[in-house]
Design a protein around this motif. Structure first.
Motif, short mmCIF file in Angstrom:
data_model
loop_
_atom_site.label_atom_id
_atom_site.label_comp_id
_atom_site.label_asym_id
_atom_site.label_seq_id
_atom_site.Cartn_x
_atom_site.Cartn_y
_atom_site.Cartn_z
N ASP A 136 48.30 110.42 119.59
CA ASP A 136 49.33 109.68 118.85
C ASP A 136 49.46 110.19 117.42
N LYS A 137 48.50 110.99 116.96
CA LYS A 137 48.57 111.58 115.62
C LYS A 137 48.83 113.09 115.68
N GLN A 140 50.74 116.58 116.02
CA GLN A 140 52.06 117.05 115.61
C GLN A 140 52.92 117.32 116.84
N ASN A 148 58.30 108.04 121.73
CA ASN A 148 57.67 107.67 120.46
C ASN A 148 57.63 108.87 119.53
N LYS A 149 58.43 108.83 118.46
CA LYS A 149 58.51 109.96 117.54
C LYS A 149 57.20 110.19 116.79
N GLN A 150 56.33 109.18 116.77
CA GLN A 150 55.06 109.32 116.07
C GLN A 150 53.97 109.86 116.99
N SER A 151 54.33 110.18 118.23
CA SER A 151 53.34 110.64 119.20
C SER A 151 53.43 112.13 119.41
N TRP A 197 55.99 113.25 122.00
CA TRP A 197 57.42 112.98 121.82
C TRP A 197 58.26 114.10 122.42
#
Length: 331
Positions: A174-175, A177, A248-251, A254
């Motif tokens: 999830d963090k 890039q 999820n753009k933060q994943s 994505w």
């Protein structure tokens, strides 16, 4: 260990000299071959090698560990055991095994990846064939994304070349890039080999908190309807988790091609833990320290932790992640 090694090697060298001295014509070949054979056996005994002496799947041990050490995760336990057993028993898989583990922090994702490693490799997570990547530690800077992609490709290819039965664990997806994980997409696909290297015996495990909200929503919905938690099945969760992670753009997942191309074999959902599960974790932690488990102490600690939703106090916010440090205060 170092002294024993030197002693045994010294013995083999001396033995070869004695054999050679007695019958230099008839026993030289035997002596050299024998020492070579014994030396190879000794090496494999002392040093980890990519063969069944160091790598051997034990389904029974995994099942026992999941049943006795993992709490509140009936779906994850069942899915992991069946999927891994089927893959490891297949002599000719069509692609590498790709598992994606999702859920709130402290629900057991890292622990299960450890149990998987221990069921396959004699040295478990300490094996030279198990590789752990953490997004914030190994891939921290956006500006180096292209460098990371190249390095990751080289690392995976080099280690699978060295040992086809390699395992790669990617924590904090999830963090991660966006776009980075797609750099290894070809290695997860249905290719017999790429540039002479086959990846079909390798195992890739992704760990992510992404999708935890959806999993919690399903668990809460079951609770609100008066349905038992153990009634929850993979089919109730998998599609919701897949869509949540993909969009999820933060994943790190994505719009990932490896999801779009269905290269993840199974999404393993980890349910949020209830107070009773936190108590089980606390009791297990005391036992692991050789302390007589004290139900009253553990329950007092568990009740002091944070839960959500706020009024119902149903699910532990941090799961079992902080049990070890929290328990010190109550003992």
């Amino acid at each position: 260990m170092g002294y024993m090694c030197m002693t045994l090697l010294h013995y083999f060298l001396i033995t070869s000299c004695i054999v050679d001295a007695f019958e230099p014509v008839t026993t030289t070949a035997f002596g050299v071959a024998g020492v070579g054979y014994l030396g190879n056996k000794l090496y494999k005994y002392l040093f980890e090698t990519c063969d069944d002496q160091w790598i051997r799947f034990n389904s029974s041990n995994l099942e026992l560990a999941l049943n006795q050490k993992l709490f509140g995760q009936h779906v994850a336990s069942r899915v992991v055991l069946k999927t891994l057993t089927g893959y490891m028993n297949n002599p000719n898989p069509k692609k590498p095994l790709v598992l994606s583990l999702h859920g709130w922090t402290g629900t057991g994702k890292n622990f299960v990846s450890q149990l998987i490693a221990e069921s396959i490799y004699h040295k478990g997570m300490q094996s030279g064939f198990v590789h752990l990547f953490t997004a914030t530690a190994h891939f921290p800077h956006q500006k180096h994304l292209e460098i990371y992609k190249e390095q990751l490709q080289m690392w995976v290819k080099g280690n699978v070349t060295k040992c086809p039965r390699s395992m790669f664990i990617f924590d904090e997806m999830d963090k991660m890039q966006a776009g980075l994980i797609d750099s290894i997409k070809p290695y997860l696909d249905y290719y017999e080999n790429l540039d002479g290297v086959s990846y079909r015996q390798a195992i890739f495990i992704f760990l992510s908190n992404a999708g935890g909200e959806k999993i919690a929503e399903v668990a809460l919905d079951f609770w609100n309807k008066g349905r038992d938690r153990e009634e929850i099945e993979l089919k109730d969760l998998e599609m919701a988790v897949t869509l949540s992670v993909f969009n999820n753009k933060q994943s790190g997942f994505w719009h990932a091609n490896l999801i779009d191309k269905n290269l993840v074999d199974v999404y393993v959902p980890f349910l949020p833990l209830e107070l009773r599960h936190v108590v089980q974790c606390g009791m297990a932690e005391m036992a692991s320290r050789d302390i007589d488990p004290d139900q009253d102490v553990v329950e007092r600690m568990a009740k002091d932790m944070n839960y959500f939703p706020k009024e119902e106090r149903l699910f532990a916010t941090q799961g079992c992640k902080v049990i070890s440090s929290r328990l010190d205060y109550y003992i």
